[in-house]
Design an enzyme around this catalytic site. Sequence first.
Site, mmCIF file in Angstrom:
data_model
loop_
_atom_site.group_PDB
_atom_site.id
_atom_site.type_symbol
_atom_site.label_atom_id
_atom_site.label_comp_id
_atom_site.label_asym_id
_atom_site.label_seq_id
_atom_site.Cartn_x
_atom_site.Cartn_y
_atom_site.Cartn_z
ATOM 1 N N PHE A 1 0.804 -1.065 -0.061
ATOM 2 C CA PHE A 1 -0.064 0.083 -0.093
ATOM 3 C C PHE A 1 0.902 1.154 -0.179
ATOM 4 O O PHE A 1 0.515 2.305 -0.282
ATOM 5 C CB PHE A 1 -1.007 -0.111 1.305
ATOM 6 C CG PHE A 1 -0.311 0.573 2.567
ATOM 7 C CD1 PHE A 1 0.012 1.662 2.867
ATOM 8 C CD2 PHE A 1 0.269 -0.630 3.361
ATOM 9 C CE1 PHE A 1 0.516 2.124 4.162
ATOM 10 C CE2 PHE A 1 0.948 -0.407 4.489
ATOM 11 C CZ PHE A 1 0.969 1.044 4.973
ATOM 12 N N LYS B 1 -1.178 -7.567 -8.853
ATOM 13 C CA LYS B 1 -2.053 -7.670 -7.700
ATOM 14 C C LYS B 1 -1.711 -6.507 -6.806
ATOM 15 O O LYS B 1 -0.905 -6.625 -5.770
ATOM 16 C CB LYS B 1 -1.969 -9.022 -7.086
ATOM 17 C CG LYS B 1 -3.232 -9.519 -6.271
ATOM 18 C CD LYS B 1 -3.494 -8.435 -5.253
ATOM 19 C CE LYS B 1 -2.826 -8.694 -4.057
ATOM 20 N NZ LYS B 1 -3.165 -7.989 -2.926
ATOM 21 N N GLU C 1 -5.124 -3.949 -1.595
ATOM 22 C CA GLU C 1 -6.429 -3.631 -1.965
ATOM 23 C C GLU C 1 -6.884 -2.207 -0.866
ATOM 24 O O GLU C 1 -8.051 -1.769 -0.850
ATOM 25 C CB GLU C 1 -7.623 -4.858 -1.117
ATOM 26 C CG GLU C 1 -7.065 -5.109 -0.057
ATOM 27 C CD GLU C 1 -5.789 -6.181 0.450
ATOM 28 O OE1 GLU C 1 -5.970 -7.161 1.412
ATOM 29 O OE2 GLU C 1 -4.984 -6.022 -0.515
ATOM 30 N N ARG C 2 -5.807 -1.831 -0.274
ATOM 31 C CA ARG C 2 -5.894 -0.509 0.424
ATOM 32 C C ARG C 2 -6.296 0.892 -0.210
ATOM 33 O O ARG C 2 -6.766 1.624 -0.075
ATOM 34 C CB ARG C 2 -4.843 -0.433 1.709
ATOM 35 C CG ARG C 2 -4.967 -1.288 2.750
ATOM 36 C CD ARG C 2 -3.796 -1.071 3.712
ATOM 37 N NE ARG C 2 -3.688 -2.239 4.620
ATOM 38 C CZ ARG C 2 -2.827 -2.416 5.562
ATOM 39 N NH1 ARG C 2 -1.832 -1.444 5.648
ATOM 40 N NH2 ARG C 2 -2.649 -3.658 6.062
ATOM 41 N N SER D 1 5.651 -7.146 3.804
ATOM 42 C CA SER D 1 6.355 -7.365 5.325
ATOM 43 C C SER D 1 7.031 -8.770 4.943
ATOM 44 O O SER D 1 6.910 -9.434 4.006
ATOM 45 C CB SER D 1 5.018 -7.686 5.848
ATOM 46 O OG SER D 1 4.461 -8.935 5.794
ATOM 47 N N CYS E 1 9.700 1.348 3.665
ATOM 48 C CA CYS E 1 10.423 0.705 3.908
ATOM 49 C C CYS E 1 11.779 1.164 4.187
ATOM 50 O O CYS E 1 12.947 0.545 4.666
ATOM 51 C CB CYS E 1 10.530 -0.713 3.204
ATOM 52 S SG CYS E 1 10.921 -0.201 1.322
ATOM 53 N N GLU F 1 9.497 -4.007 13.186
ATOM 54 C CA GLU F 1 9.258 -2.645 12.181
ATOM 55 C C GLU F 1 7.949 -2.139 12.546
ATOM 56 O O GLU F 1 6.710 -2.810 12.833
ATOM 57 C CB GLU F 1 9.177 -3.220 10.681
ATOM 58 C CG GLU F 1 8.948 -2.176 9.751
ATOM 59 C CD GLU F 1 9.059 -2.425 8.354
ATOM 60 O OE1 GLU F 1 9.436 -1.757 7.628
ATOM 61 O OE2 GLU F 1 8.370 -3.523 8.088
#
Length: 503
Positions: free
Chosen positions: A148, A172, A175-176, A225, A280, A382
């Site tokens: 996201f 893909k 979805e957020r 993640s 990140c 994290e």
Amino acid sequence: MRIIDHHIGGTTVSSGNRTADIFDPNTGQVQAQVRLGDAATLERAVAAARAAQPGWAATNPQRRARVMFKFKELVEAEIDALAHVLSMEHGKVLADSRGDIQRGLEVIEFCCGIPHVMKGEFTHGAGPGIDIWAFRQPIGIGAGITPFNFPAMIPMWMAGVAIATGNAFILKPSERDPTLPYMLGDLFRRAGLPDGVFSVVNGDKEMVDAIIAHPEIAAISFVGSSDVAEYIHANGCANGKRVQAMGGAKNHAIVMPDADLDAVVRDLAGAAFGSAGERCMALPVVVPVGDATAQALRTKLLPAIAALRIGTSTDPQADYGPVVTAAHKAKIESYIDMGVAEGAELVVDGRGYVLQGHEGGFFVGPTLFDHVTPDMRSYREEIFGPVLQIVRAADFEAALKLPSEHQYGNGVTIFTRNGHAAREFAARVNVGMVGVNVPIPVPVAYHSFGGWKRSAFGDIGQHGMEGVQFWTKRKTVTGRWPDGGVGDTAGASGSAFVIPTMG
């Protein structure tokens, strides 16, 4: 209610019986829904890719590059509108959203030079009458699963190189914030990309598992993640796929006693708190060397943090906006609670931050901890929010040890005026990407991006020449043209039963 569907074969496709809410992080209200696809949705995208990819692979690299040039022009022409869409779903401020898009375009610019990087190798006269040449061919159909926090940059990292090298690509996205990735599909179509070469399928874990299992998808690129990266890498490889999976991070900034602290504070403010820490390559840990350095740095950090302006994603004066969801806001604040419980000193508390007029928004204030120690879980994991932790080091060796022994190895930077210290640090630190007086050491597009340890699974990085290697297969041909006409066997000495050499 606005519905975000899939983009398959150059057109909008409604497929799947489930939906997920898309929030406006500034208000906390649902602004749209995304249709979550399933295995049947993916099959439609694979079928479109299967039909389109051979012709696209046969298109010469120069013509493929022209599509990249046109796509770049279209994105640049609409960058403000695209940035607005991105900000309204993610929460990052408009300037940051434009930066997100621009960094993706830099990879597209690299892809405009694909005819050069696909030239291959040739050796004339490798043996008596023997030539050897090697070239790269596309792998076929690839898939990208993106996070996201960079809904423009990372899809362009993956899709640009995959498509330019002759593959079909299925994205893909998260979805957020799926609207901008959907729009990329339309922009590629307008740029002249054949229908089916690029598709967007929305979904959650069900779609991820379908991608992992599909026998015609040859490679998967992932950013997200570490736990999910490890899952995709293990299962994708078990299914015979090539996989690159980039995971989480806990990047450190080492501050030597000779560093320019004013410059360090300016860089830390942006690198630790920009995009609400949802990067990140953020700098959530600062390691001052020596107590005098730590005290001086802390003194200078406090007014800089107090001056930060938190606002809506469309506020041109805001330094950063809300985080992406209420669940993520709660997660960040739980880590602040954890740090307090573990005994770290909470110097600035960002919990419970409320923006007037946007009381339902997902805002987290800037947070500063001091006297954090390596045994604390809040240090080991994290946080992915606007939380900066000070971990004090007695000397250079202690500072070097911290990022080197951490479970993550994405990025690290050292602030110093001492060339020897910088050189020694860069050579010895056990981290994949190193900055020297650079707060966010993300390589430019023609180099490759990739960390070490639990920050990356797989051996090949994103974009640059490693990206080209990931999305292609090397083929090496050894050829001999005998003297004489076709069918002339003069000089043949019979079968050879030893391994051939070029001596």
